[in-house]
Structures are given as structure tokens and as C-alpha cells.
Write a protein that holds these residues in place. Structure first.
Motif, PDB file in Angstrom:
ATOM      1  N   HIS A   4     -17.654 -44.482  30.148  1.00 38.40           N
ATOM      2  CA  HIS A   4     -16.516 -43.577  30.063  1.00 38.40           C
ATOM      3  C   HIS A   4     -17.060 -42.167  29.837  1.00 38.40           C
ATOM      4  CE1 HIS A   4     -14.311 -47.329  29.405  1.00 38.40           C
ATOM      5  NE2 HIS A   4     -15.268 -47.613  28.535  1.00 38.40           N
ATOM      6  N   VAL A   5     -16.733 -41.253  30.731  1.00 40.79           N
ATOM      7  CA  VAL A   5     -17.267 -39.900  30.647  1.00 40.79           C
ATOM      8  C   VAL A   5     -16.155 -38.881  30.834  1.00 40.79           C
ATOM      9  CG1 VAL A   5     -19.567 -40.562  31.440  1.00 40.79           C
ATOM     10  CG2 VAL A   5     -17.837 -39.829  33.106  1.00 40.79           C
ATOM     11  N   VAL A   6     -16.447 -37.664  30.421  1.00 36.77           N
ATOM     12  CA  VAL A   6     -15.559 -36.516  30.630  1.00 36.77           C
ATOM     13  C   VAL A   6     -16.346 -35.476  31.416  1.00 36.77           C
ATOM     14  CG1 VAL A   6     -14.375 -34.590  29.517  1.00 36.77           C
ATOM     15  CG2 VAL A   6     -14.157 -36.897  28.586  1.00 36.77           C
ATOM     16  N   LEU A   7     -15.775 -35.026  32.502  1.00 40.37           N
ATOM     17  CA  LEU A   7     -16.370 -33.972  33.317  1.00 40.37           C
ATOM     18  C   LEU A   7     -15.507 -32.734  33.191  1.00 40.37           C
ATOM     19  CD1 LEU A   7     -18.461 -33.103  35.503  1.00 40.37           C
ATOM     20  CD2 LEU A   7     -16.806 -33.895  37.216  1.00 40.37           C
ATOM     21  N   GLU A   8     -16.116 -31.606  32.807  1.00 38.54           N
ATOM     22  CA  GLU A   8     -15.334 -30.389  32.655  1.00 38.54           C
ATOM     23  C   GLU A   8     -16.178 -29.173  33.024  1.00 38.54           C
ATOM     24  OE1 GLU A   8     -13.937 -30.099  28.658  1.00 38.54           O
ATOM     25  OE2 GLU A   8     -15.927 -30.011  27.770  1.00 38.54           O
ATOM     26  N   TYR A   9     -15.477 -28.091  33.314  1.00 37.73           N
ATOM     27  CA  TYR A   9     -16.118 -26.829  33.629  1.00 37.73           C
ATOM     28  C   TYR A   9     -15.839 -25.839  32.509  1.00 37.73           C
ATOM     29  CZ  TYR A   9     -17.658 -27.767  38.392  1.00 37.73           C
ATOM     30  OH  TYR A   9     -18.326 -28.243  39.489  1.00 37.73           O
ATOM     31  N   LEU A  10     -16.905 -25.246  31.979  1.00 32.37           N
ATOM     32  CA  LEU A  10     -16.788 -24.200  30.966  1.00 32.37           C
ATOM     33  C   LEU A  10     -17.591 -23.003  31.446  1.00 32.37           C
ATOM     34  CD1 LEU A  10     -17.216 -26.189  27.621  1.00 32.37           C
ATOM     35  CD2 LEU A  10     -15.113 -25.236  28.570  1.00 32.37           C
ATOM     36  N   ASP A  11     -16.913 -21.867  31.533  1.00 28.88           N
ATOM     37  CA  ASP A  11     -17.561 -20.638  32.011  1.00 28.88           C
ATOM     38  C   ASP A  11     -18.222 -20.858  33.372  1.00 28.88           C
ATOM     39  OD1 ASP A  11     -16.836 -19.297  29.638  1.00 28.88           O
ATOM     40  OD2 ASP A  11     -18.592 -20.116  28.623  1.00 28.88           O
ATOM     41  N   GLY A  12     -17.574 -21.647  34.206  1.00 26.72           N
ATOM     42  CA  GLY A  12     -18.081 -21.892  35.542  1.00 26.72           C
ATOM     43  C   GLY A  12     -19.190 -22.911  35.634  1.00 26.72           C
ATOM     44  N   GLU A  13     -19.597 -23.504  34.508  1.00 29.01           N
ATOM     45  CA  GLU A  13     -20.689 -24.470  34.494  1.00 29.01           C
ATOM     46  C   GLU A  13     -20.147 -25.880  34.301  1.00 29.01           C
ATOM     47  OE1 GLU A  13     -23.866 -23.898  35.069  1.00 29.01           O
ATOM     48  OE2 GLU A  13     -23.527 -21.736  35.327  1.00 29.01           O
ATOM     49  N   MET A  14     -20.655 -26.815  35.092  1.00 38.22           N
ATOM     50  CA  MET A  14     -20.253 -28.209  34.988  1.00 38.22           C
ATOM     51  C   MET A  14     -20.928 -28.871  33.789  1.00 38.22           C
ATOM     52  SD  MET A  14     -20.979 -31.321  37.662  1.00 38.22           S
ATOM     53  CE  MET A  14     -20.146 -30.505  39.018  1.00 38.22           C
ATOM     54  N   ARG A  15     -20.142 -29.621  33.034  1.00 39.50           N
ATOM     55  CA  ARG A  15     -20.686 -30.354  31.895  1.00 39.50           C
ATOM     56  C   ARG A  15     -20.148 -31.776  31.909  1.00 39.50           C
ATOM     57  NH1 ARG A  15     -20.357 -25.891  26.939  1.00 39.50           N
ATOM     58  NH2 ARG A  15     -21.112 -24.116  28.171  1.00 39.50           N
ATOM     59  N   LEU A  16     -21.037 -32.732  31.657  1.00 39.78           N
ATOM     60  CA  LEU A  16     -20.669 -34.136  31.635  1.00 39.78           C
ATOM     61  C   LEU A  16     -20.929 -34.681  30.238  1.00 39.78           C
ATOM     62  CD1 LEU A  16     -19.732 -36.500  33.524  1.00 39.78           C
ATOM     63  CD2 LEU A  16     -22.154 -37.138  33.640  1.00 39.78           C
ATOM     64  N   HIS A  17     -19.909 -35.318  29.652  1.00 37.18           N
ATOM     65  CA  HIS A  17     -20.005 -35.843  28.286  1.00 37.18           C
ATOM     66  C   HIS A  17     -19.732 -37.342  28.290  1.00 37.18           C
ATOM     67  CE1 HIS A  17     -19.643 -31.623  26.962  1.00 37.18           C
ATOM     68  NE2 HIS A  17     -18.586 -31.548  27.755  1.00 37.18           N
ATOM     69  N   ASN A  18     -20.469 -38.089  27.486  1.00 37.24           N
ATOM     70  CA  ASN A  18     -20.156 -39.489  27.253  1.00 37.24           C
ATOM     71  C   ASN A  18     -18.967 -39.578  26.297  1.00 37.24           C
ATOM     72  OD1 ASN A  18     -22.261 -40.626  28.828  1.00 37.24           O
ATOM     73  ND2 ASN A  18     -23.721 -40.208  27.178  1.00 37.24           N
ATOM     74  N   ASN A  19     -17.930 -40.259  26.711  1.00 36.82           N
ATOM     75  CA  ASN A  19     -16.733 -40.355  25.873  1.00 36.82           C
ATOM     76  C   ASN A  19     -16.800 -41.616  25.018  1.00 36.82           C
ATOM     77  OD1 ASN A  19     -14.257 -40.226  24.690  1.00 36.82           O
ATOM     78  ND2 ASN A  19     -13.069 -40.178  26.577  1.00 36.82           N
ATOM     79  N   THR A  20     -17.599 -41.550  23.973  1.00 36.05           N
ATOM     80  CA  THR A  20     -17.760 -42.703  23.081  1.00 36.05           C
ATOM     81  C   THR A  20     -16.616 -42.828  22.086  1.00 36.05           C
ATOM     82  OG1 THR A  20     -19.106 -41.356  21.583  1.00 36.05           O
ATOM     83  CG2 THR A  20     -20.271 -42.642  23.257  1.00 36.05           C
ATOM     84  N   VAL A  21     -15.781 -41.797  21.934  1.00 35.30           N
ATOM     85  CA  VAL A  21     -14.683 -41.845  20.967  1.00 35.30           C
ATOM     86  C   VAL A  21     -13.419 -42.452  21.562  1.00 35.30           C
ATOM     87  CG1 VAL A  21     -15.586 -39.883  19.674  1.00 35.30           C
ATOM     88  CG2 VAL A  21     -13.918 -39.497  21.507  1.00 35.30           C
ATOM     89  N   GLY A  22     -13.375 -42.601  22.884  1.00 29.32           N
ATOM     90  CA  GLY A  22     -12.243 -43.272  23.506  1.00 29.32           C
ATOM     91  C   GLY A  22     -10.942 -42.517  23.466  1.00 29.32           C
TER      92      GLY A  22
END
Length: 260
Positions: A65-83
Motif C-alpha cells: 500500500h503506497v501513496v504517490l504525491e507531488y510536492l513542489d513539482g517533485e514526485m514522492r512515493l510513501h509506504n502507507n503502513t498506517v492504513g
């Protein structure tokens, strides 16, 4: 300095079409992380959007389970361990915000035991009813509050009464979604033209079981799609098939005749 040129073979996808593109081109989160993201550019408006919203997606398969988001034009991928996942602010802000509610507890409140005083109404202070372990849990409809509410309620439920079956898991998920349901007109609008925020629909995704459940705003009745029984192979000349999210009813069954 001119921005770095993307590597050869880079896919450029409009942000508005990204969800459909992802479902049609990527099989797993692992494939997304290792093979797709290094050669992916999501094309869209200036980030953040004029509305202030960020561009972000929650992506899940049966293992990750991951979250993909853009901050200041940069792509960031996070592991969503908190659900849990809600809208703005960014995902790591939501994670750190959970620390502000460390006082919550899954246990019966006993904080007054060491300072008990006898009074004309009995020993005090002590809990006079259920639910005080959640005192301080935010109840408003803002994204930060909904994130906190989902996380702590789910963690406590799984700790104290872990689901023992798929149906029990679904019942828990339905209850959690109901706790963050937004009724039309309850959330203030920034302008009359913007309309009112509401929970237009709710979905439950079961990647391992290949099932998708959904319901609309008006009806609490869930409908199920067994994805494993559908043929997704493209066919020449075939038109896309779809279902309306709602069926125009309240999902209420009249059982009067069963009592007659």
C-alpha cells in the motif's frame, strides 16, 4: 538552469487520466516502484492546483500500500503502513500529526486512581461511562481529523476485536467509513459556486479476493463486483461497459409483509 531532460522512453500522463492509465498499464505496486516511476512524468497544472489541493493518489495491491504525491513539482512515493489516507496536507504531515494524539488509549481510563478523593457523590475522578478512552479524538470533517479518526479507531478495533473472517473485516471497514461520512451541507463552502463537499460514494477494494464494493451517497446498500469473473481483454468494436454508482433508491427494504 534548464530542467533535466527525462530519460528516453518516458511516459507522460495527464493527471486527470492518471488513475485510468495506472489501472490499465501497471499490475503491481512493485512494478510501479521499480519499472514505471523512473520513466513516468505526470503532466498537469502548476502544483499545487489553484484550489490549493495537492496531487496525490493512494495505490494498493494485495501485498503493498503506497501513496504517490507531488510536492513542489517533485514526485514522492510513501509506504502507507498506517492504513489511512485523506486529502491535504501532504502525507508525511498527517503521519507526524498522529503524535499529537498519543494520549488516546485502547484501555479503560484509570488516570484518576492515584488521586482519588471521596466526595458527597462518591469517589472521583473516574470514568462515568463508555468511550472516555477516545476523549480528544477529533470529530470534525477536515482531512487531518478524518485521518486521525480512521487510524486510531482501526488500530484499537484490530487490537481488541481482530476480525476473524472476510465478512468481519468488511463490517469493520464499513463502520470506519461511516465514521468519516460527510452529509451534504454540513461542511462550509469557500464560495457559493464551489458547492458543498459530501461523500458522493464509498468504495471497498479487496485486491486478494479480486472484489470491488461500492455504494452511493443516498443508499447504505453495498453492491459487489467480482472482478475475477470479468473479461478485461480488449475487443475490436466493443463499447465500454459501466454501471451507475447509485440506483436512485434509498436501499430500504419494506419487510411489512413478512410480519403479516
Amino acid at each position: 538552469t534548464a530542467p533535466a531532460r527525462p530519460p528516453a522512453g518516458t511516459s507522460r500522463v495527464c493527471f486527470a487520466a492518471f488513475t485510468a492509465w495506472l489501472l490499465g498499464n501497471v499490475a503491481t505496486v512493485r512494478e510501479l516502484r521499480e519499472e514505471v516511476l523512473p520513466r513516468l512524468r505526470v503532466v498537469g497544472p502548476v502544483v499545487p492546483l489553484p484550489s490549493g489541493d495537492l496531487l496525490h493518489w493512494t495505490i494498493d495491491d494485495e501485498r503493498e500500500h503506497v501513496v504517490l504525491e507531488y510536492l513542489d513539482g517533485e514526485m514522492r512515493l510513501h509506504n502507507n503502513t498506517v492504513g489511512a489516507f485523506t486529502n491535504d496536507p501532504d502525507f508525511t504531515w498527517h503521519l507526524r500529526n498522529l503524535n499529537n494524539f498519543a494520549n488516546l488509549s485502547p484501555d479503560w481510563p484509570k488516570g484518576g486512581e492515584r488521586i482519588t478523593v471521596q466526595s458527597e457523590v462518591g469517589a472521583l475522578p473516574h470514568a462515568v461511562g463508555h468511550g472516555f478512552n477516545l476523549l480528544g479524538l477529533p470529530g470534525d470533517a477536515s482531512p487531518p481529523s478524518r485521518f486521525v479518526r480512521l487510524f486510531f479507531q482501526r488500530q484499537y478495533a484490530v487490537l481488541r476485536a481482530p476480525p476473524a473472517s472476510l465478512n468481519e473485516s468488511l463490517s469493520l471497514a464499513i463502520g470506519l467509513l461511516s465514521s468519516v461520512f460527510i452529509s451534504q451541507g454540513t461542511v462550509a463552502s469557500a464560495s457559493p459556486a464551489a458547492g458543498f463537499e459530501l461523500t458522493q460514494y464509498s468504495v471497498l477494494k479487496l485486491p486478494a479476493a479480486r472484489q470491488f464494493l461500492f455504494r452511493d451517497y443516498a443508499s447504505p446498500r453495498w453492491r459487489r463486483v467480482r472482478l475475477g469473473e470479468l473479461d478485461f481483454a480488449p475487443r475490436a468494436g466493443a463499447s465500454a461497459r459501466s454501471l451507475p454508482v447509485g440506483d436512485g433508491t434509498l436501499g430500504v427494504e419494506d419487510v411489512t409483509a413478512k410480519l403479516g
